[in-house]
Design an enzyme around this catalytic site. Structure first.
Site, mmCIF file in Angstrom:
data_model
loop_
_atom_site.group_PDB
_atom_site.id
_atom_site.type_symbol
_atom_site.label_atom_id
_atom_site.label_comp_id
_atom_site.label_asym_id
_atom_site.label_seq_id
_atom_site.Cartn_x
_atom_site.Cartn_y
_atom_site.Cartn_z
ATOM 1 N N SER B 67 35.272 39.076 45.172
ATOM 2 C CA SER B 67 34.891 39.103 43.757
ATOM 3 C C SER B 67 35.722 38.163 42.888
ATOM 4 O O SER B 67 35.345 37.864 41.768
ATOM 5 C CB SER B 67 34.982 40.532 43.216
ATOM 6 N N LYS B 104 40.555 42.239 38.704
ATOM 7 C CA LYS B 104 39.584 41.508 37.880
ATOM 8 C C LYS B 104 40.311 40.834 36.710
ATOM 9 O O LYS B 104 41.446 41.175 36.399
ATOM 10 C CB LYS B 104 38.548 42.478 37.290
#
Lengths: 419, 146
Positions: B67, B104
């Site tokens: 990701s 993230k």
């Protein structure tokens, strides 16, 4: 001023840092070999899991109540302790690690009107942010009172925000009237009994006793504790630090009825005690050896015994302590009994450098150099490379740890995974 | 020499000595050519010193998944995390979101907090009060095997 910084439910908190799913849920940590419960989160206490519960008896209870049960992960707890310690050192150079989860701090030469509430908050906030470990901070003019202040902070988190400062006479008396005598630092079970007979129920009652009566009936430690509670700093950092006894006792992973196996274990425990003695610069006068069958297995023949050996001179030599302990366990041992637990306790400690010389009995002076060499080699190469011949060379600390969490901070293969 | 003493601090000045006596050279005196490197000796490089600014608050984690490949965080990379840093807009953070650790980029504005992956195949996550959400630490370095 002194502060006591106490990590809340330390072992459970360490586990929660790396497994936040356990936040707010009941957690229990087991002793070496997964024997019994040695640490509980507040939630586990609330559902009624008792301290020291033997897990095989309480397993079903834990399942029904959703308690997460873990083996003790000392590499992790040790690393987190040293992080907390070095953060504390940023606030004052005078820090005494009192136990794995508690430290005393001393604030020397701080201004009289220093804002300790604010400072305590900074300590708490920094430890929580940097390590994830929640703490409570108690600040007071003496060590014993800082312990009391810490208990107030822990008991009333909403009102205190985890920090409580005893800085007025009014607060001191209020706190002492609140704290039960059995919860006062250094007042053991025996003392509690005797004090309650005297109608002494709180710390405040204890301070109201006459100095003379306390001196006559108790030892100097209690007199000093009383003065400390009265607000006169009597106990200094490190005062209670040098241990009065060192113990290495363990439950075995199975039961054993072979004398040779038990001798080997005792020798290993004795060596470990001797090593701890040398580390703190002490020698011992007395060696106590314990041996016991599994008291939970009522259907088996039970036998428990202990033996104390007084030595003619104090020693910290592994060879002597181990030899004496093995001799003791040989005479304690009964054939046919299945033994589950053994231990070695060394007591009657004196500082190694100033014990009384005896004209006739003398330890072989070579031992001192030998021990020094052994300690050096074991520190350098780790894993107890040098052992006494009656110890099993292949066996190290084999522990039963069926529910061990990863060593998140000390092993690269065990670090957390992020997606 | 003591310069000034207040309640909390005492200031000292270093004591100076007159230059009498001889200097001691421990470089070894040899009859040949002197080592030209001797004057330039410095401390060895240490990755610990470069990567770990605050050792009490530093932890490591391993990346799993794709990701964050756009930010150079590949599967199996090692992350250096500093918990003492403040989470601010655009920092890459390790978060604990609904029972799982995730790494993230943080997007923070007046409307709220978003967790932005660095891979177009992954969705942007808006953090709401419904979520069980903690910012665990800020990523300072990524170490990869080549």
């Amino acid at each position: 001023m002194f502060a006591l910084v106490d990590c809340n439910n330390f072992y459970a908190s360490c586990e929660r840092v790396f497994n936040p799913n356990l936040q707010g849920k009941p957690v229990a940590i087991l002793s070496n070999n997964d024997g019994c419960v040695i640490s509980r989160s507040d939630e586990a206490k609330a559902v009624g899991l008792p301290m020291g519960a033997p897990i095989f008896k309480w397993d079903a209870f834990c399942k029904t109540n959703g308690i997460t049960v873990l083996s003790s992960n000392y590499p992790l707890y040790g690393d987190m302790t040293s992080r907390v310690m070095s953060i504390l050192n940023q606030f004052t150079p005078d820090v005494e690690l009192y136990s794995i989860d508690e430290s005393f701090l001393e604030f020397k030469n701080f201004k009289a009107d220093y804002n300790y509430d604010d400072y305590g908050n900074q300590i708490r906030t920094r430890i929580l942010k940097w390590t994830g470990i929640p703490t409570c901070v108690g600040v007071a003019p003496t060590k014993a009172l800082s312990k009391v202040a810490n208990k107030v902070a822990r008991k009333f988190p909403k009102e205190t925000g985890g920090v409580y400062v005893i800085d007025t006479e009014e607060k001191r008396i209020k706190a002492l009237k609140w704290i039960k005598i059995e919860d006062v630092w250094g007042i053991g079970r025996g003392l509690t009994k005797r004090l309650k007979l005297k109608n002494c129920k709180t710390a405040y009652d204890f301070t109201q006793l006459s100095d003379n009566w306390v001196r006559k009936n108790f030892s100097v430690t209690e007199s000093r504790l009383k003065r400390d509670l009265e607000g006169t700093p009597t106990l200094q950092l490190d005062d209670i630090k040098t241990k009065r006894a060192i113990a290495t006792t363990r439950s075995f992973d199975y039961t054993y009825s072979d004398i040779n196996y038990i001798k080997e274990r005792i020798s290993t425990f004795a060596t470990s005690c001797a090593e701890k003695l040398r580390k703190q610069g002490s020698s011992c006068h007395v060696i106590i050896v314990l041996l016991s069958s599994d008291r939970h297995k009522k259907d088996l023949e039970q036998h428990r015994g202990s033996m104390a050996i007084s030595l003619p001179y104090p020693t910290n030599s592994s060879l002597i302590i181990s030899n004496q302990a093995v001799k003791a366990v040989t005479s304690l041992f009964k054939k046919g009994i299945k033994y589950k637990r053994a231990g070695v306790i060394v007591s009657g400690l004196v500082p190694t450098n100033n014990f009384q010389l005896n004209m006739f009995e003398h330890e072989n002076p070579k031992h001192k150099y030998l021990m020094h060499a052994i300690d050096g080699l074991n520190t350098k190469y780790g894993d107890y490379k040098i052992k006494i011949a009656n110890q099993d060379l292949k066996r190290t600390w084999k522990m039963r740890q069926e529910r061990l969490s990863p060593r998140y901070t000390t092993n690269i293969n065990d670090i957390i995974i992020v997606k | 020499m003591q310069l000034h003493k207040s309640n909390t601090l005492t200031f000292f000045a270093p004591k100076t000595y007159n230059n009498s006596g001889a200097h001691f050279f421990d470089a070894g005196i040899s009859a040949g050519f002197p080592s030209p490197a001797e004057d330039f000796k410095e401390q060895r490089l240490s990755l610990d010193r470069e990567l770990v600014k605050n050792k009490e608050a530093t932890f490591f984690a391993r990346v799993s998944g794709q990701s964050m490949i756009g930010a150079g965080l590949d599967d199996n990379d090692l992350l250096v995390i500093d918990r003492s840093l403040e989470p601010t807009n655009n920092k890459i953070a390790v978060c604990f979101l609904d029972g799982e650790f995730t790494v993230k980029r943080l997007k923070v504005n007046a409307e709220g907090i978003w967790l932005q992956p660095e891979n177009p195949n992954y969705p942007i996550i808006k953090v709401t009060t419904e979520n069980d959400f903690v910012i665990w630490g800020i990523v300072t370095n990524v170490i990869k095997k080549v």
